[in-house]
Write a protein that holds these residues in place. Structure first.
Motif, mmCIF file in Angstrom:
data_model
loop_
_atom_site.group_PDB
_atom_site.id
_atom_site.type_symbol
_atom_site.label_atom_id
_atom_site.label_comp_id
_atom_site.label_asym_id
_atom_site.label_seq_id
_atom_site.Cartn_x
_atom_site.Cartn_y
_atom_site.Cartn_z
ATOM 1 N N GLU A 1 -5.459 -12.260 4.843
ATOM 2 C CA GLU A 1 -6.313 -12.036 6.007
ATOM 3 C C GLU A 1 -5.556 -11.204 7.047
ATOM 4 N N ALA A 2 -4.269 -11.510 7.233
ATOM 5 C CA ALA A 2 -3.443 -10.758 8.184
ATOM 6 C C ALA A 2 -3.283 -9.311 7.705
ATOM 7 N N PHE A 3 -3.072 -9.122 6.396
ATOM 8 C CA PHE A 3 -2.987 -7.754 5.850
ATOM 9 C C PHE A 3 -4.296 -7.005 6.125
ATOM 10 N N ASP A 4 -5.422 -7.682 5.903
ATOM 11 C CA ASP A 4 -6.719 -7.023 6.090
ATOM 12 C C ASP A 4 -6.933 -6.616 7.551
ATOM 13 N N LYS A 5 -6.551 -7.535 8.463
ATOM 14 C CA LYS A 5 -6.739 -7.230 9.888
ATOM 15 C C LYS A 5 -5.792 -6.116 10.329
ATOM 16 N N ALA A 6 -4.561 -6.172 9.855
ATOM 17 C CA ALA A 6 -3.580 -5.142 10.234
ATOM 18 C C ALA A 6 -4.043 -3.773 9.725
ATOM 19 N N ALA A 7 -4.599 -3.744 8.509
ATOM 20 C CA ALA A 7 -5.075 -2.474 7.952
ATOM 21 C C ALA A 7 -6.185 -1.899 8.836
ATOM 22 N N ARG A 8 -7.062 -2.780 9.287
ATOM 23 C CA ARG A 8 -8.157 -2.319 10.156
ATOM 24 C C ARG A 8 -7.575 -1.706 11.440
ATOM 25 N N LEU A 9 -6.561 -2.372 12.005
ATOM 26 C CA LEU A 9 -5.940 -1.872 13.236
ATOM 27 C C LEU A 9 -5.246 -0.528 13.023
ATOM 28 N N LEU A 10 -4.803 -0.273 11.811
ATOM 29 C CA LEU A 10 -4.098 0.986 11.524
ATOM 30 C C LEU A 10 -5.031 2.049 10.951
ATOM 31 N N GLY A 11 -6.320 1.728 10.902
ATOM 32 C CA GLY A 11 -7.300 2.701 10.402
ATOM 33 C C GLY A 11 -7.232 2.885 8.896
ATOM 34 N N LEU A 12 -6.737 1.866 8.187
ATOM 35 C CA LEU A 12 -6.671 1.945 6.714
ATOM 36 C C LEU A 12 -7.877 1.234 6.119
ATOM 37 N N CYS A 13 -8.122 1.477 4.812
ATOM 38 C CA CYS A 13 -9.337 0.921 4.196
ATOM 39 C C CYS A 13 -9.142 -0.544 3.776
ATOM 40 N N GLN A 14 -10.226 -1.168 3.346
ATOM 41 C CA GLN A 14 -10.208 -2.560 2.870
ATOM 42 C C GLN A 14 -10.313 -2.586 1.353
ATOM 43 N N PRO A 15 -9.758 -3.569 0.637
ATOM 44 C CA PRO A 15 -8.929 -4.640 1.192
ATOM 45 C C PRO A 15 -7.606 -4.103 1.715
ATOM 46 N N GLY A 16 -7.130 -4.726 2.789
ATOM 47 C CA GLY A 16 -6.005 -4.181 3.537
ATOM 48 C C GLY A 16 -4.667 -4.272 2.823
ATOM 49 N N GLY A 17 -4.468 -5.294 1.992
ATOM 50 C CA GLY A 17 -3.168 -5.488 1.348
ATOM 51 C C GLY A 17 -2.703 -4.266 0.563
ATOM 52 N N PRO A 18 -3.504 -3.826 -0.421
ATOM 53 C CA PRO A 18 -3.084 -2.658 -1.192
ATOM 54 C C PRO A 18 -2.954 -1.408 -0.312
ATOM 55 N N ALA A 19 -3.828 -1.280 0.707
ATOM 56 C CA ALA A 19 -3.777 -0.101 1.588
ATOM 57 C C ALA A 19 -2.478 -0.094 2.388
ATOM 58 N N ILE A 20 -2.088 -1.260 2.910
ATOM 59 C CA ILE A 20 -0.832 -1.343 3.680
ATOM 60 C C ILE A 20 0.346 -1.072 2.749
ATOM 61 N N GLU A 21 0.291 -1.645 1.547
ATOM 62 C CA GLU A 21 1.407 -1.452 0.607
ATOM 63 C C GLU A 21 1.574 0.042 0.292
ATOM 64 N N ALA A 22 0.455 0.731 0.062
ATOM 65 C CA ALA A 22 0.532 2.165 -0.254
ATOM 66 C C ALA A 22 1.066 2.950 0.946
ATOM 67 N N ALA A 23 0.533 2.650 2.147
ATOM 68 C CA ALA A 23 0.983 3.386 3.345
ATOM 69 C C ALA A 23 2.458 3.106 3.623
ATOM 70 N N ALA A 24 2.907 1.881 3.317
ATOM 71 C CA ALA A 24 4.282 1.476 3.633
ATOM 72 C C ALA A 24 5.315 2.221 2.789
ATOM 73 N N GLN A 25 4.866 2.791 1.699
ATOM 74 C CA GLN A 25 5.809 3.441 0.777
ATOM 75 C C GLN A 25 6.645 4.535 1.432
ATOM 76 N N GLY A 26 6.000 5.265 2.331
ATOM 77 C CA GLY A 26 6.751 6.327 3.007
ATOM 78 C C GLY A 26 7.274 5.898 4.368
ATOM 79 N N GLY A 27 7.235 4.608 4.656
ATOM 80 C CA GLY A 27 7.567 4.143 6.009
ATOM 81 C C GLY A 27 8.930 3.488 6.128
ATOM 82 N N ASN A 28 9.369 3.360 7.386
ATOM 83 C CA ASN A 28 10.653 2.724 7.679
ATOM 84 C C ASN A 28 10.386 1.288 8.163
ATOM 85 N N PRO A 29 10.715 0.272 7.352
ATOM 86 C CA PRO A 29 10.380 -1.110 7.717
ATOM 87 C C PRO A 29 11.197 -1.634 8.898
ATOM 88 N N ALA A 30 12.235 -0.876 9.295
ATOM 89 C CA ALA A 30 13.082 -1.365 10.391
ATOM 90 C C ALA A 30 12.723 -0.704 11.723
#
Ligand code: KG4
Ligand code: ZN
Length: 364
Positions: free
Chosen positions: A170-199
């Motif tokens: 649910e948190a992944f889904d809400k975070a994805a919505r806040l970042l303008g990513l599609c649903q379901p948010g989990g896979p969308a966040i995981e894909a977007a995170a690939q090029g990102g800096n987690p720190a």
């Protein structure tokens, strides 16, 4: 060995209408068919699941799913030993639809009826898919659930901890919505995170200062909203890199909490079962590679075997309900026409209830 049992499972507790056929014995069963009809499109415009729409869609789809599962397995009602149905926890309209369907079929065909706890279905899945013997520790982590369960038997669960508010999916889904990513948010966040800096973005790791196995994810959503707005204000908008860094930082925060709390859950579980040697995960969030790798590392460090069922049986499905029913049937248990639909149905009635509930209802 005795004749194998053939069980029809029916699931409709949330936003998936599902039916499945499972055949075998306790500890050794095969999924003959498993069909799932999702409702994502029906709820897409509402920012969450609308219970009335879900219940109506279940009522329309259930008999079609049952027919499909039978025809895929090339079986008829005459081949069945019993009908198992999710009797809770979940959205009451959906659970009722499933229970009424199962009662009708059981009465018409003279078959035993078995009410199954949806959480038990998830918790027993690694035994269905991999023959995992009891006892084992299970992290159930999805859009509607988040809890650590010590599974000693199909009727014996000890909840060691869980979320006190949102479930991680649910948190992944809400975070994805806040970042303008599609649903379901989990896979969308995981894909977007690939090029990102987690720190890059400092996000909290809620409740890690507490020594127990409880978790909280709703604050992370507010934290990501603030971080997003701060970045956007600084630069007058978000770049692709900002979006990736936010996604990666969010994913890292959820993973760190789940991994560290899993470490504590193992320690707690070993106080109850010193010989504990198996850890399993179920639920849609278990698909996340960073989370999975973190859990594998914990298991390696602590000398536990790690198993994760195939994703199609990690997420909501009816095969897990059929298998939980198979275990009940083999143990001589049965329900009758008074079987009630239960919106709340904790697996472990000895543990105190957890606070809060998610959009899909934490249910325990
Ligand atoms: O188990 P599930 O299919 O349904 C229930 O919630 O019962 O889980 C769906 C949840 C969604 O919230 C989805 O965003 C999340 O699992 N999910 C993921 C990933 N794939 C699905 N979360 C994080 N990373 C993923 N790769
Ligand atoms: Zn579920």
């Amino acid at each position: 060995m005795n004749t194998p049992l053939t069980i029809l499972g029916i699931e409709s507790s949330c936003d998936d209408t599902a039916a499945a056929l499972v055949r075998g014995w306790p500890g050794q069963a095969d999924v003959l068919s498993s069909v799932v009809s999702g409702q994502v499109d029906l709820h897409a415009g509402f920012g969450g699941i609308v219970p009335e729409i879900a219940a109506r869609a279940h009522a329309e789809k259930l008999d079609i799913m049952v027919e499909q599962s039978l025809s895929k397995a090339e079986l008829t009602f005459d081949d069945l030993d019993a009908i198992a149905v999710t009797a809770g926890p979940g959205l009451i309209g959906g659970v009722l639809s499933g229970v009424m369907c199962a009662k009708g079929l059981a009465a018409a065909r003279g078959l035993p009826l078995l009410g199954v706890n949806h959480l038990a279905g998830h918790a027993l899945t690694p035994q269905l898919t991999g023959g995992l013997p009891f006892p084992y520790l299970m992290l159930l982590v999805s859009g509607g659930h988040c809890q650590f369960l010590l599974v000693r038997d199909h009727e014996d669960y000890t909840r060691l901890g869980g979320t006190i508010d949102d479930a991680p999916g649910e948190a992944f889904d809400k975070a994805a919505r806040l970042l303008g990513l599609c649903q379901p948010g989990g896979p969308a966040i995981e894909a977007a995170a690939q090029g990102g800096n987690p720190a890059r973005i400092g996000l909290p790791r809620p409740l890690l200062d507490r020594d127990d196995c409880n978790m909280s994810f709703s604050g992370l959503k507010t934290a990501i909203l603030r971080a997003r707005d701060d970045l956007a204000q600084e630069k007058g908008g978000l770049t692709k890199q900002d979006q990736a860094d936010l996604a990666a930082s969010f994913q890292a925060a959820v993973a760190d909490v789940l991994v560290e709390k899993s470490r504590r859950a193992v320690v707690t579980a070993r106080r109850l079962v010193p010989s504990l040697s198996r850890f399993s995960v179920a639920g849609g969030v278990a698909a996340n590679r960073r989370i999975r790798t973190g859990l594998e590392t914990v298991c390696m460090d602590l000398g536990l075997g790690f198993t994760a069922p195939p994703l199609a049986l990690c997420t909501d499905n009816a095969a897990m309900i059929a298998y939980a029913g198979l275990l009940r049937h083999a143990a001589g248990e049965v329900d009758d026409m008074t079987l009630a639909a239960r919106p709340r149905w904790p697996l472990d009635t000895r543990s105190p209830g957890l606070l809060g509930s998610g959009k899909k209802g934490i249910k325990a």
